[in-house]
Design an enzyme around this catalytic site. Structure first.
Site, PDB file in Angstrom:
ATOM      1  N   ASP A  74      -1.401  13.755  11.617  1.00  0.00           N
ATOM      2  CA  ASP A  74      -2.576  12.972  11.253  1.00  0.00           C
ATOM      3  C   ASP A  74      -2.741  11.837  11.714  1.00  0.00           C
ATOM      4  O   ASP A  74      -3.831  11.251  11.970  1.00  0.00           O
ATOM      5  CB  ASP A  74      -2.940  13.070   9.757  1.00  0.00           C
ATOM      6  CG  ASP A  74      -3.248  14.503   9.259  1.00  0.00           C
ATOM      7  OD1 ASP A  74      -3.439  15.316  10.054  1.00  0.00           O
ATOM      8  OD2 ASP A  74      -3.097  14.767   7.933  1.00  0.00           O
ATOM      9  N   ASP A 177       0.130  -3.219  -6.947  1.00  0.00           N
ATOM     10  CA  ASP A 177       0.972  -3.654  -5.889  1.00  0.00           C
ATOM     11  C   ASP A 177      -0.126  -3.722  -4.751  1.00  0.00           C
ATOM     12  O   ASP A 177       0.047  -4.056  -3.434  1.00  0.00           O
ATOM     13  CB  ASP A 177       1.902  -2.366  -5.739  1.00  0.00           C
ATOM     14  CG  ASP A 177       3.348  -2.557  -6.243  1.00  0.00           C
ATOM     15  OD1 ASP A 177       3.373  -3.503  -7.075  1.00  0.00           O
ATOM     16  OD2 ASP A 177       4.015  -1.662  -6.182  1.00  0.00           O
ATOM     17  N   THR A 188      -7.650  12.659   0.963  1.00  0.00           N
ATOM     18  CA  THR A 188      -6.364  13.452   0.754  1.00  0.00           C
ATOM     19  C   THR A 188      -5.122  12.916   1.461  1.00  0.00           C
ATOM     20  O   THR A 188      -4.104  13.765   1.591  1.00  0.00           O
ATOM     21  CB  THR A 188      -6.562  14.962   1.658  1.00  0.00           C
ATOM     22  OG1 THR A 188      -7.356  14.746   3.004  1.00  0.00           O
ATOM     23  CG2 THR A 188      -7.484  15.841   0.910  1.00  0.00           C
TER      24      THR A 188
END
Length: 295
Positions: A74, A177, A188
């Site tokens: 990806d 953070d 996703t």
């Protein structure tokens, strides 16, 4: 038809698959334009039956490539956003990585993918992008992302305070953070790992997901993507990190940031027998439960 091929690199185990792809493209009479650094690394290992045509930048593809093929995971596919830009060149991802939500076509489907390209039987899904505006011109000519935008503390510094506004109205100060703003496509990715929801790609929305929030009552929020988000960042450190997909810039508290929907979209290619539900079931193992076999 002409396709461009992009990859960050390869492992030797993938060389037979790369050779198969190039051979199948030649048999299908599809011309290939290969990313120059990738082609240089391949030359000692791959048979090329004709002189190589390469590209190095986005301009090399305009008017020359009908589709861009990403070989990798990806992260590799996210790189291609910088090359296709607003030129409506669809991207097909062949998964040489691990999970592969975006690069969802497996190595075993090379023949089927090439035939789909030749016969133009593939489906191109439009995916929205987000756009970053800033007062210091971050990310040059590609201030947009397919997956997400993040603000994050740098190194091991203390948590940051991210004052967040929705269409100019105060929404929340996130003591955390970091903060993620994702598209439906990016829901996703990093957002999901931080507790964000899965959002269908056609949903017109952004997801705001805090990273390790100090206030336990803070939860991810889904907003319409026709809204504008703006941010002010402060903390004990003088510097923070700002990302668009896998690209990163260092900023300080004087930098003004705003996120909106990009004016153009990109297209991700899938084969006819695949869709988002199919990807969810395969990648997240939904429905893979021994109790289902009892029905």
């Amino acid at each position: 038809m002409q396709i461009a091929i992009y990859s960050r690199g390869f492992v030797k185990e993938d060389l037979p698959i790369i050779q198969l792809l190039l051979d199948e493209l030649e048999r299908a009479e599809i011309n290939a334009i290969i990313y120059a650094p990738f082609s240089e690394s391949l030359q000692p290992y791959i048979r090329f039956s004709k002189p190589l045509v390469t590209f190095s930048c986005a301009e090399d593809l305009y008017g020359k490539a009908d589709i861009l093929v990403s070989l990798g995971g990806d992260g590799t596919l996210l790189d291609t956003v910088c090359y296709v830009r607003d030129k409506n060149i669809p991207v097909l991802g062949i998964n040489f990585g691990r999970l592969g939500f975006l690069a969802s076509i497996g190595k075993d489907a090379i023949n089927a993918a090439v035939q789909a390209l030749k016969q133009r039987t593939y489906v191109a899904d439009k995916r929205s992008l987000l756009h970053l505006d800033s007062n210091v011109g971050l990310f040059g000519e590609v201030p947009y992302a397919l997956n997400d935008f993040t603000i994050h503390k740098k190194d091991t510094s203390a948590m940051v305070k991210i004052h967040t506004y929705l269409n100019g109205e105060f929404l929340n100060t996130y003591w955390a953070d970091g903060l993620i703003v994702s598209t439906p496509t990016g829901s996703t990715g990093y957002s999901l790992s931080c507790g964000g929801p899965v959002v269908f790609p056609e949903a017109g929305s952004f997801v705001i997901t805090p990273v390790a929030p100090h206030n336990l009552n803070v939860r991810p929020v889904i907003i319409p993507d026709n809204h504008v988000l703006s941010f002010e960042v402060e903390g004990r450190s003088d510097q923070f990190l700002c990302t668009l997909d896998s690209r990163m810039e260092t900023i300080d508290s004087t930098v003004q940031l705003a996120i909106k929907k990009e004016e153009f979209s990109i297209s991700l290619v899938r084969l006819d027998d695949s869709n988002f539900l199919h990807t969810l079931r395969n990648k997240l193992l939904w429905g893979i439960d021994a109790r289902n076999a009892l029905k």
